[in-house]
Design an enzyme around this catalytic site. Sequence first.
Site, PDB file in Angstrom:
ATOM      1  N   GLU A 104      26.280 -29.783   0.883  1.00 54.82           N
ATOM      2  CA  GLU A 104      26.475 -29.834   2.334  1.00 54.82           C
ATOM      3  C   GLU A 104      26.953 -31.216   2.767  1.00 54.82           C
ATOM      4  OE1 GLU A 104      26.423 -27.040   3.404  1.00 54.82           O
ATOM      5  OE2 GLU A 104      24.871 -25.860   2.439  1.00 54.82           O
ATOM      6  N   ASN A 141      19.011 -35.054  -6.869  1.00 58.46           N
ATOM      7  CA  ASN A 141      19.906 -36.015  -6.223  1.00 58.46           C
ATOM      8  C   ASN A 141      19.573 -36.161  -4.740  1.00 58.46           C
ATOM      9  OD1 ASN A 141      20.848 -33.505  -5.498  1.00 58.46           O
ATOM     10  ND2 ASN A 141      22.871 -33.747  -6.415  1.00 58.46           N
ATOM     11  N   GLY A 174      26.786 -16.990  -2.226  1.00 61.29           N
ATOM     12  CA  GLY A 174      26.380 -18.392  -2.177  1.00 61.29           C
ATOM     13  C   GLY A 174      25.039 -18.647  -1.516  1.00 61.29           C
ATOM     14  N   HIS A 219       1.005   0.627  10.438  1.00 58.48           N
ATOM     15  CA  HIS A 219       1.369  -0.754  10.160  1.00 58.48           C
ATOM     16  C   HIS A 219       2.708  -0.834   9.413  1.00 58.48           C
ATOM     17  CE1 HIS A 219      -0.872   0.632   6.616  1.00 58.48           C
ATOM     18  NE2 HIS A 219      -0.234  -0.278   5.906  1.00 58.48           N
ATOM     19  N   HIS A 220       3.345  -1.979   9.482  1.00 55.64           N
ATOM     20  CA  HIS A 220       4.673  -2.257   8.926  1.00 55.64           C
ATOM     21  C   HIS A 220       5.773  -1.483   9.654  1.00 55.64           C
ATOM     22  CE1 HIS A 220       2.480  -4.423   6.014  1.00 55.64           C
ATOM     23  NE2 HIS A 220       2.486  -3.576   5.003  1.00 55.64           N
ATOM     24  N   GLU A 234       9.537 -10.610  -2.139  1.00 56.84           N
ATOM     25  CA  GLU A 234      10.576  -9.587  -2.288  1.00 56.84           C
ATOM     26  C   GLU A 234      11.979 -10.180  -2.407  1.00 56.84           C
ATOM     27  OE1 GLU A 234       7.047  -7.694  -0.262  1.00 56.84           O
ATOM     28  OE2 GLU A 234       8.223  -9.534   0.077  1.00 56.84           O
ATOM     29  N   GLY A 278      18.512 -34.168  -2.055  1.00 52.38           N
ATOM     30  CA  GLY A 278      18.982 -33.437  -0.880  1.00 52.38           C
ATOM     31  C   GLY A 278      20.103 -32.464  -1.159  1.00 52.38           C
ATOM     32  N   ASP A 295       0.804  -1.228   0.000  1.00 49.80           N
ATOM     33  CA  ASP A 295       0.000   0.000   0.000  1.00 49.80           C
ATOM     34  C   ASP A 295       0.835   1.275   0.000  1.00 49.80           C
ATOM     35  OD1 ASP A 295       0.775  -0.576   2.603  1.00 49.80           O
ATOM     36  OD2 ASP A 295      -1.019   0.272   3.512  1.00 49.80           O
ATOM     37  N   ASP A 305      17.823 -29.757  -6.506  1.00 51.00           N
ATOM     38  CA  ASP A 305      16.468 -29.876  -5.980  1.00 51.00           C
ATOM     39  C   ASP A 305      16.272 -29.090  -4.693  1.00 51.00           C
ATOM     40  OD1 ASP A 305      18.228 -31.579  -4.687  1.00 51.00           O
ATOM     41  OD2 ASP A 305      16.992 -33.378  -4.875  1.00 51.00           O
TER      42      ASP A 305
END
Length: 548
Positions: A462, A456, A402, A112-113, A49, A458, A26, A429
């Site tokens: 990591e 693959n 990253g 608000h916000h 955003e 997952g 708004d 994925d």
Amino acid sequence: MYTVGDYLLDRLHELGIEEIFGVPGDYNLQFLDQIISRKDMKWVGNANELNASYMADGYARTKKAAAFLTTFGVGELSAVNGLAGSYAENLPVVEIVGSPTSKVQNEGKFVHHTLADGDFKHFMKMHEPVTAARTLLTAENATVEIDRVLSALLKERKPVYINLPVDVAAAKAEKPSLPLKKENPTSNTSDQEILNKIQESLKNAKKPIVITGHEIISFGLEKTVTQFISKTKLPITTLNFGKSSVDEALPSFLGIYNGKLSEPNLKEFVESADFILMLGVKLTDSSTGAFTHHLNENKMISLNIDEGKIFNESIQNFDFESLISSLLDLSEIEYKGKYIDKKQENFVPSNALLSQDRLWQAVENFTQSNETIVAEQGTSFFGASSIFLKPKSHFIGQPLWGSIGYTFPAALGSQIADKESRHLLFIGDGSLQLTVQELGLAIREKINPICFIINNDGYTVEREIHGPNQSYNDIPMWNYSKLPESFGATEDRVVSKIVRTENEFVSVMKEAQADPNRMYWIELILAKEDAPKVLKKMGKLFAEQNKS
């Protein structure tokens, strides 16, 4: 009546910005009316955003400037992560924040916000570390302040923040009478003196090497560097953080230097150089094999946007962009030495299941000129960054910041910016699950990249660093090939495929390249434990780094 909003949009268009991303709220709706009423600018509404900031980042990598619009508080804070990535990797992105009226802000009303404390400057302060300049516009200062922050954008190639109250956007203004100017530094080390040292060093060197980085791309100097190397025939390498900063089809392009993880003959060639000219390079962990590089600074001239070194002595206040452009004026430099043999393998597909190593060999063989490869930080980045690109091709990744999920919106933003270069996105994925909402935008806007979703099971990147069998590296299994249909796509807009073998991959790659008028959504089934060799080595180095 000509308004502050008109002035801001005119200045953005002057920067080459023809699309603005964002989410309506708004406090920005009246300004949005001004955007959509223009014939020279288009509003591209996002699902959230954060994705808008990612799309603007991708657009800025291609158009060399971008803008996105949020509402105050909730909207702008959702975008800060994306803006920080643009700051870290030197992307000129303008964030415009629609905010409550000047009267509401001056009276400290609990609207608000806000945090209901009457202070409307909290969120601008939060942006200080990730922007080159910030401003809260008033009717009195608007045109001067807009020019100030946009000049900082041009100079530093980093994001800027413009807080635009509702009433200020509608306030009367005068049209700009002069073009925007980039503030040039006052040099205390003359540019000509630096150029003379570069020329002398290159003429005397027996084993020179040029290394280019991401700042060359940030300033749009890729063609300049390519012309310089074509003229001088100097051997050149880039870091993965700067891939495609030179045309990789040049005979003297050697490949990607990545410290200990480099090809042995490339590593030896670079590290034994008797002179190193380093242009726009930032030495980060993921681009130097976790700081395993060996580059002798006593034999190096390095130039960056904000600093430089001549044989390990610091220099400042030079014009980076001008200096790089002036390299074309150097004379009597022609390298006549040897290069290294490039490791490029011909790919002959079989019916074998697709693997990471074979996937990237196939990509290197079957990509075409004038394509843009976009690679998510993970198996995709470490696989794609090692391939040789075809002539006039580009590469987008985010190896410093990253942020996973970044590349799907970024690829769409870049594809909007350059409709002539077909974009090929490679994303895992797990990363896709963060930003897949923009699939709806891609369908609506008729954006036609080729999207390869690496299934693959997952977070493989990591797993290579820590916890290969831990549950926190697992993700919910989606039916990826059905996603376009769920987002409203029909077969005349999106082609969805599942690929398991090498033959299937090559077949669908050729089909997609021959069909530029539809998006291709291709799910690649790869083994859970499979990863590019470079990533496996990097994972071990990162694991050790995290212990020190």
